[in-house]
Motif scaffolding. Structure first.
Motif, short mmCIF file in Angstrom:
data_model
loop_
_atom_site.label_atom_id
_atom_site.label_comp_id
_atom_site.label_asym_id
_atom_site.label_seq_id
_atom_site.Cartn_x
_atom_site.Cartn_y
_atom_site.Cartn_z
N THR A 180 0.48 -1.12 -0.13
CA THR A 180 0.21 -0.22 0.16
C THR A 180 0.67 1.24 0.28
O THR A 180 0.57 2.16 -0.87
CB THR A 180 -1.09 -0.38 1.24
N LEU A 181 2.30 1.07 0.46
CA LEU A 181 2.60 2.29 1.20
C LEU A 181 3.69 2.97 -0.41
O LEU A 181 3.70 3.71 -0.72
CB LEU A 181 3.89 1.97 2.22
N SER A 182 3.84 1.30 -1.35
CA SER A 182 4.63 1.69 -2.08
C SER A 182 4.11 2.13 -3.02
O SER A 182 3.95 3.22 -4.38
CB SER A 182 5.71 0.22 -2.41
N LEU A 183 2.46 2.24 -3.49
CA LEU A 183 1.60 2.53 -4.11
C LEU A 183 1.47 4.56 -4.04
O LEU A 183 1.67 5.35 -5.45
CB LEU A 183 -0.08 2.22 -4.32
N VAL A 184 1.77 5.09 -2.99
CA VAL A 184 1.55 6.05 -3.11
C VAL A 184 2.67 6.85 -4.04
O VAL A 184 2.83 7.98 -4.48
CB VAL A 184 2.15 6.63 -1.64
N ASN A 185 4.09 5.84 -3.76
CA ASN A 185 4.55 6.71 -5.82
C ASN A 185 3.68 6.20 -7.20
O ASN A 185 4.38 7.08 -7.42
CB ASN A 185 5.86 5.08 -5.40
N LEU A 186 3.11 5.32 -7.27
CA LEU A 186 2.58 5.42 -8.22
C LEU A 186 1.33 6.28 -8.11
O LEU A 186 1.11 7.43 -9.31
CB LEU A 186 1.55 4.43 -8.08
N PHE A 187 0.90 7.07 -7.06
CA PHE A 187 -0.33 8.09 -7.17
C PHE A 187 0.58 9.30 -7.02
O PHE A 187 -0.39 10.24 -7.45
CB PHE A 187 -0.95 8.26 -5.62
N LEU A 188 1.69 9.67 -6.79
CA LEU A 188 2.50 11.30 -6.30
C LEU A 188 2.15 11.47 -7.29
O LEU A 188 1.67 13.03 -7.33
CB LEU A 188 3.83 10.95 -5.66
N PRO A 189 3.08 11.51 -9.13
CA PRO A 189 2.73 11.76 -10.40
C PRO A 189 1.32 11.91 -10.51
O PRO A 189 1.45 13.31 -11.39
CB PRO A 189 3.67 10.93 -11.24
N GLU A 190 0.69 12.07 -10.20
CA GLU A 190 -1.54 11.84 -10.24
C GLU A 190 -1.86 13.16 -9.77
O GLU A 190 -2.68 13.33 -10.41
CB GLU A 190 -1.97 10.58 -10.46
N LEU A 191 -1.64 13.49 -8.51
CA LEU A 191 -1.54 14.63 -8.33
C LEU A 191 -0.99 15.63 -8.35
O LEU A 191 -0.97 16.89 -8.29
CB LEU A 191 -1.73 13.96 -6.00
N ILE A 192 0.07 15.52 -7.88
CA ILE A 192 1.76 16.90 -8.01
C ILE A 192 2.34 16.97 -9.75
O ILE A 192 2.94 15.79 -9.51
CB ILE A 192 1.49 17.31 -7.05
N ASP A 193 2.45 17.99 -10.29
CA ASP A 193 3.53 17.84 -11.43
C ASP A 193 4.38 19.50 -11.59
O ASP A 193 3.59 20.06 -11.37
CB ASP A 193 2.99 17.42 -12.49
N VAL A 194 5.60 19.07 -10.75
CA VAL A 194 6.66 20.30 -10.88
C VAL A 194 7.31 20.72 -12.09
O VAL A 194 7.96 19.70 -12.19
CB VAL A 194 6.70 19.97 -9.98
N GLN A 195 6.99 21.36 -12.38
CA GLN A 195 7.93 21.54 -13.72
C GLN A 195 8.82 22.66 -13.55
O GLN A 195 9.06 23.40 -12.59
CB GLN A 195 6.67 22.31 -14.70
N GLY A 196 9.20 23.27 -14.75
CA GLY A 196 10.59 23.70 -15.13
C GLY A 196 11.31 23.25 -13.78
O GLY A 196 12.39 24.17 -13.21
N ILE A 197 11.80 22.06 -14.06
CA ILE A 197 13.23 21.63 -12.90
C ILE A 197 14.02 20.95 -14.13
O ILE A 197 14.19 20.65 -14.63
CB ILE A 197 12.09 20.86 -11.83
N LYS A 198 14.98 20.94 -13.45
CA LYS A 198 16.31 20.12 -14.61
C LYS A 198 16.22 18.43 -13.47
O LYS A 198 16.81 17.24 -13.87
CB LYS A 198 17.64 21.33 -13.97
N MET A 199 16.18 18.59 -11.83
CA MET A 199 15.58 16.94 -11.32
C MET A 199 14.80 16.93 -10.41
O MET A 199 14.64 18.27 -9.88
CB MET A 199 17.58 16.95 -11.17
N GLY A 200 14.32 15.88 -9.79
CA GLY A 200 13.49 16.25 -8.78
C GLY A 200 14.00 14.95 -8.30
O GLY A 200 14.27 13.89 -8.84
N VAL A 201 14.22 15.06 -6.62
CA VAL A 201 14.30 14.21 -6.09
C VAL A 201 13.61 13.52 -5.04
O VAL A 201 13.06 14.31 -4.38
CB VAL A 201 16.13 14.32 -5.49
N ASN A 202 13.64 11.96 -5.05
CA ASN A 202 12.45 11.77 -3.40
C ASN A 202 13.82 11.58 -2.19
O ASN A 202 14.65 10.71 -2.23
CB ASN A 202 12.20 10.01 -4.00
N VAL A 203 13.19 12.01 -1.13
CA VAL A 203 14.43 12.45 0.14
C VAL A 203 13.94 11.73 1.05
O VAL A 203 14.71 10.97 1.55
CB VAL A 203 13.75 13.79 0.34
N GLY A 204 12.12 11.14 0.75
CA GLY A 204 11.66 9.85 1.82
C GLY A 204 10.94 10.52 2.66
O GLY A 204 9.74 11.05 1.33
#
Length: 153
Positions: free
Chosen positions: A67-91
């Motif tokens: 269930t927790l791992s599916l958060v990674n599937l849901f996150l880009p469906e919820l938010i799209d941050v543009q104008g970046i060279k890179m995004g990092v999952n910190v934890g």
């Protein structure tokens, strides 16, 4: 529907923003079995439908970490941050599993921007993702995800 931010700096002014919800998805036994194979967690409450019928949940349930791992599937469906060279999952910060997800249940993610701050050349945000179970009052999972976005030059 995905909430779009044209730059990571827009996150700073949007703390408290409700990001809405994703589409529903069904948790089937095949997904649970594949997760069990990937993690080596073959406990009967997850993978033995016959035994699970007589168990505490009346059916197989998804692993909490599935269930927790599916958060990674849901996150880009919820938010799209543009104008970046890179995004990092910190934890993650707080993670809770208030209710089990029975096989055949439909779940979705709901998001909210909890915080945002400038940090080490980028913007770090915390998005709380609540995994809802269709027809249930209590969610399956609540996780505060931490992401860092580095603006494009």
């Amino acid at each position: 529907m995905t909430t779009v931010f044209k730059t990571p700096h827009e996150l700073l002014d949007n703390v408290g923003t409700d990001l809405g919800a994703t589409e529903w998805m069904t948790i089937d036994q095949e997904r649970i079995n594949l997760f069990a194979d990937a993690t080596g967690d073959h406990q009967w409450i997850h993978v033995d439908p016959e035994k699970a019928k007589d168990g505490p949940f009346g059916a197989c349930i998804a692993h909490g970490y599935l269930t927790l791992s599916l958060v990674n599937l849901f996150l880009p469906e919820l938010i799209d941050v543009q104008g970046i060279k890179m995004g990092v999952n910190v934890g993650l910060d707080r993670v809770r599993f208030p209710s089990p997800v029975a096989v055949g249940s439909r779940i979705r993610g709901r998001g909210e921007i909890v915080s945002a701050e400038e940090l080490k050349g980028g913007i770090q945000s915390v998005v709380r993702v609540t995994v809802e179970i269709e027809g249930h009052d209590k969610p399956a999972c609540i996780a505060d995800t931490i992401s860092r976005y580095f603006p494009a030059e």
